[in-house]
Write a protein that holds these residues in place. Structure first.
Motif, PDB file in Angstrom:
ATOM      1  N   ARG A 205      -7.206  73.837  59.918  1.00 27.99           N
ATOM      2  CA  ARG A 205      -7.544  73.225  61.202  1.00 27.99           C
ATOM      3  C   ARG A 205      -7.443  71.697  61.147  1.00 27.99           C
ATOM      4  O   ARG A 205      -6.913  71.057  62.059  1.00 27.99           O
ATOM      5  N   TRP A 206      -7.969  71.126  60.065  1.00 25.70           N
ATOM      6  CA  TRP A 206      -7.902  69.664  59.945  1.00 25.70           C
ATOM      7  C   TRP A 206      -6.470  69.200  59.676  1.00 25.70           C
ATOM      8  O   TRP A 206      -6.090  68.088  60.065  1.00 25.70           O
ATOM      9  N   PHE A 209      -4.955  68.992  63.016  1.00 24.49           N
ATOM     10  CA  PHE A 209      -5.455  67.764  63.633  1.00 24.49           C
ATOM     11  C   PHE A 209      -4.643  66.555  63.151  1.00 24.49           C
ATOM     12  O   PHE A 209      -4.251  65.691  63.939  1.00 24.49           O
ATOM     13  N   THR A 254     -10.071  68.651  69.340  1.00 27.03           N
ATOM     14  CA  THR A 254     -10.857  67.937  68.335  1.00 27.03           C
ATOM     15  C   THR A 254     -12.316  68.379  68.357  1.00 27.03           C
ATOM     16  O   THR A 254     -12.937  68.606  67.313  1.00 27.03           O
TER      17      THR A 254
END
Length: 791
Positions: A205-206, A209, A254
């Protein structure tokens, strides 16, 4: 952040930061540029956006080669009357702020008269007073404020083909991020719970991002800038909902990963930006293709007279070569740089410099392209072949253009504000409903509405449709200045024709002479004087006179709407109306040109006008959709002749002076949109005043900056077809709008009801844009084929 970044360029200030005027600068260079701009009255430069400037580079000695005048002369486009013109390549310009400061450079140095920026080519054209500013000083001034020009002698004479690759870089970044984010999203798509939950969920997930950051803050930055500037100017432009949709996706995604609410919509976000940029890239490529066709495929149907073995021949202007001898008559544009061989040159360079005072030049002097000869005929030796792209720049020069476009609202402008307002209203109302009914869907609905209603299709419809029509018109020798002119052409309600040289042909008229016999000396003087005029009757008369001897006149005067006067030694000749040559008692209903030699009336030439093929059918067809009128400077006898030719009645005004024509156009404009069709000579004022002015060209250098379009004379009988296609092109645009509206309404239904995921909307949106482009291209090509069958 503001305390550690340069106020001018936005770079990070290190330990060497400079404080000035309560502001921080990264170096003395940026501080100096700031001081120059403020002192020059350009402080609003910093209000356009934060940190808009460019840090200047050290240029000591870099432009010393510009002290060599031989080098400078190779670089200049124009150098006459103390004024120099040059086009410079400035790669550092990157935004609207750059355009603004470069086009206001005259506030920094009084010697700079004008500057025009061609942003796509990263070029700027400067006109300056060489007595108070040298080319080297201009280059240093540009470098001082961060816009250092690139000057190379090897290929500078060629058209610069610089390409702005920033869009390609942004497209590459967005495509790379989109592909990787989609791969990283697969575990959640396929609900691989054990692998996903136990080990790599947070990391993936990061990582998504991280991939989204360059997409949002680099690849999508143009949409944010455009939206911000629009809102700052209290304008809801079409980029506002796009920027809002991107920002909403990013913030929502986010928040999701920070609070472990889900994986967010980074796949939708990167996909949306990627598809938007694909559409923009496709649009840019198509524009470049259309621009190429319009710039280099015989943009102007003008000809020039070339002298070969003492014989005169009319040739297309692009066939002129170095070393050719050419003839330039009164009021003609000098199409090339050339040396004056014969004649008295009095050249008006206002098209190039904005200065209206004619410059006198002697034999052997160099004359620059773009000047208009005022007076007698000139013989020139060509120094280099014609550049039609240079003539294109003249046509658009602000020095003599009446900005008709500024008061005209295009179809896209009219719809974009309403569309944006409607989209934002629907988005907020739908979000408000779902916040009350089911808050978990509110943000999804808001995002989906903004994406599905993306106005890209509306933005593409008009440029692609009108751009294709411009290309098609050019293929059939009707050269329209721009798409704005095409839209104005579609809204015309009244058409006014000049007669002589427009409805009548310069070839085929029967001419007879009545009066005292002319001596050989008088015939020579008569033909030599006629040689300098571009009036249709003068050209016809010049063509039939049997005299091979041509002299160089001591004086030549052409009075618009009256006649000509030439002097050679002790003798003179007057040619024109009866009153002009001194026979005020004469009254006739025929088209005549009168002659007086040494102030003694000699006689008259009687013209039996030959109307162009298809004129009666043309006027008949136009009457079905437009109000039609005819203006002429001829006497009323031609009115009766024309009335007998036409099986219907039209308003016809004869004995009209140029100022009368202009006033007539003004009176019509109080009630309707007016198209003026003339020969570009006596009709310049009426062409400029009308909503659209069309100059008809026939074997003559009738380049008329007052006109909005140029039509080859042989195609005049197809004017009704051109106007019909202009109207149909607006219908095509409206059909594209309706298609886009239908798509938006269907998509909005599913988005508002919470049934549409943003990723699906992100895929469907570019498909809508592509369908608009395909529809516009196919329909305009069909219109082009219909036009081909009629010509």
């Amino acid at each position: 952040m503001s305390s550690s970044t340069c106020y001018h360029c936005g770079d990070v200030c290190d330990n060497n930061e400079v404080l000035f005027d309560s502001k921080r600068f990264c170096c003395n260079g940026c501080k100096s540029v700031y001081q120059i701009l403020i002192d020059g009255g350009l402080d609003s430069f910093y209000e356009m956006e934060s940190n808009p400037g460019i840090s200047p580079h050290e240029t000591s000695g870099k432009f010393d080669f510009l002290e060599n005048q031989e080098v400078v002369q190779k670089l200049l486009d124009f150098d006459e009357g103390g004024v120099q013109v040059i086009q410079l390549h400035i790669p550092n310009m990157h935004c609207s702020s750059c355009i603004w400061v470069l086009e206001n450079l005259g506030k920094l140095h009084i010697a700079i008269k004008s500057s025009q920026v061609d942003f796509p080519k990263k070029q700027a054209r400067f006109t300056y007073d060489k007595e108070n500013l040298s080319l080297k000083e201009l280059a240093l001034l540009l470098s001082t404020i961060g816009y250092e020009p690139v000057i190379t002698l090897e290929d500078y004479s060629k058209t610069s083909k610089t390409t702005n690759n920033s869009l390609i870089y942004k497209l590459g970044v967005a495509g790379f991020a989109f592909g990787n984010v989609m791969l990283l999203s697969f575990p959640e798509y396929f609900e691989v719970e054990e692998f996903w939950l136990d080990r790599y969920k947070l990391f993936f997930r990061w990582l998504m991002f991280a991939f989204s950051l360059p997409v949002v803050f680099y690849a999508a930055q143009d949409y944010f800038k455009s939206a911000f500037k629009g809102l700052k100017s209290s304008v809801l432009n079409i980029d506002v909902p796009i920027a809002l949709g991107i920002l909403t996706l990013f913030v929502r995604s986010t928040v999701d990963i920070v609070f472990d609410l889900g994986s967010g919509f980074f796949d939708s976000l990167t996909g949306l930006v990627f598809f938007l940029l694909v559409g923009r890239f496709f649009q840019q490529k198509t524009y470049a293709h259309l621009s190429f066709e319009r710039d280099y495929k015989s943009y102007f149907p003008i000809a020039i007279t070339r002298i070969v073995d003492e014989n005169e021949e009319t040739i297309e202007i692009h066939k002129i070569n170095r070393g050719d001898r050419i003839l330039v008559r009164n009021q003609e544009i000098i199409p090339v740089d050339a040396i004056l061989l014969k004649g008295y040159a009095q050249v008006d360079y206002s098209f190039v410099t904005g200065e209206s005072e004619p410059l006198k030049r002697k034999l052997g002097d160099k004359l620059f392209a773009g000047g208009r000869q005022i007076g007698g005929v000139l013989e020139l030796e060509v120094l280099k072949s014609v550049s039609q792209s240079y003539l294109t720049q003249l046509w658009s020069n602000k020095a003599f253009s009446k900005n008709k476009a500024s008061s005209f609202q295009t179809l896209t402008d009219a719809l974009s504000k309403r569309f944006t307002l409607a989209v934002l209203t629907i988005a907020f109302l739908a979000t408000g409903f779902w916040l009350w009914h089911d808050p978990s869907k509110a943000l999804n609905v808001f995002t989906a509405v903004l994406i599905i209603a993306c106005p890209c299709a509306i933005a593409l419809a008009a440029p692609f449709t009108l751009g294709n029509v411009l290309r098609i018109f050019g293929r059939f020798k009707f050269y329209v200045k721009d798409t704005n002119t095409l839209e104005r052409l579609a809204r015309i309600q009244t058409i006014v024709f000049d007669k002589t040289g427009t409805l009548t042909s310069n070839n085929g008229s029967a001419i007879t002479y009545e009066g005292m016999q002319l001596t050989e000396e008088e015939k020579v003087l008569l033909k030599t004087t006629l040689r300098g005029s571009n009036h249709p009757l003068s050209r016809e008369l010049y063509g039939i006179l049997k005299s091979n001897q041509i002299e160089t006149l001591d004086e030549f005067v052409e009075r618009t709407g009256k006649g000509l006067e030439g002097k050679l030694g002790e003798h003179s000749v007057k040619i024109g109306s009866a009153a002009y040559v001194g026979n005020s008692d004469y009254n006739s209903l025929e088209t005549t040109v009168h002659v007086a030699a040494d102030e003694n009336y000699k006689g008259r030439f009687v013209f039996k006008s030959q109307f162009r093929n298809g004129i009666v059918n043309l006027l008949q067809n136009l009457r079905q959709n437009y109000s039609v009128a005819i203006l002429s400077g001829d006497n009323k006898g031609e009115k009766n002749k024309l009335a007998q030719l036409l099986p219907f009645q039209l308003p016809m005004l004869f004995e009209q002076k140029p100022e009368d024509k202009l006033e007539f156009i003004e009176s019509l404009q109080r009630k309707a949109k007016v198209l003026m069709v003339g020969d570009g000579l006596n009709d310049a004022g009426a062409l400029a005043q009308s909503d659209v002015g069309v100059a008809v060209a026939e074997n003559v250098n009738v380049f008329s900056p007052a006109s909005d379009a140029i039509l080859e004379a042989s195609k005049l009988n197809q004017l009704a077809s051109f106007l019909a296609i202009a109207r149909q092109s607006i219908k095509v645009i409206k059909a594209c709008f309706l298609l886009s509206l239908g798509y938006n309404l269907i998509g909005l239904y599913f988005a508002v009801t919470g049934q549409l995921q943003p990723v699906i909307a992100a895929i469907l949106m570019p498909l809508s844009s592509i369908s608009i482009v395909v529809l516009a291209t196919l329909t305009t090509n069909i219109l082009g084929r219909k036009l081909a069958t009629k010509t």
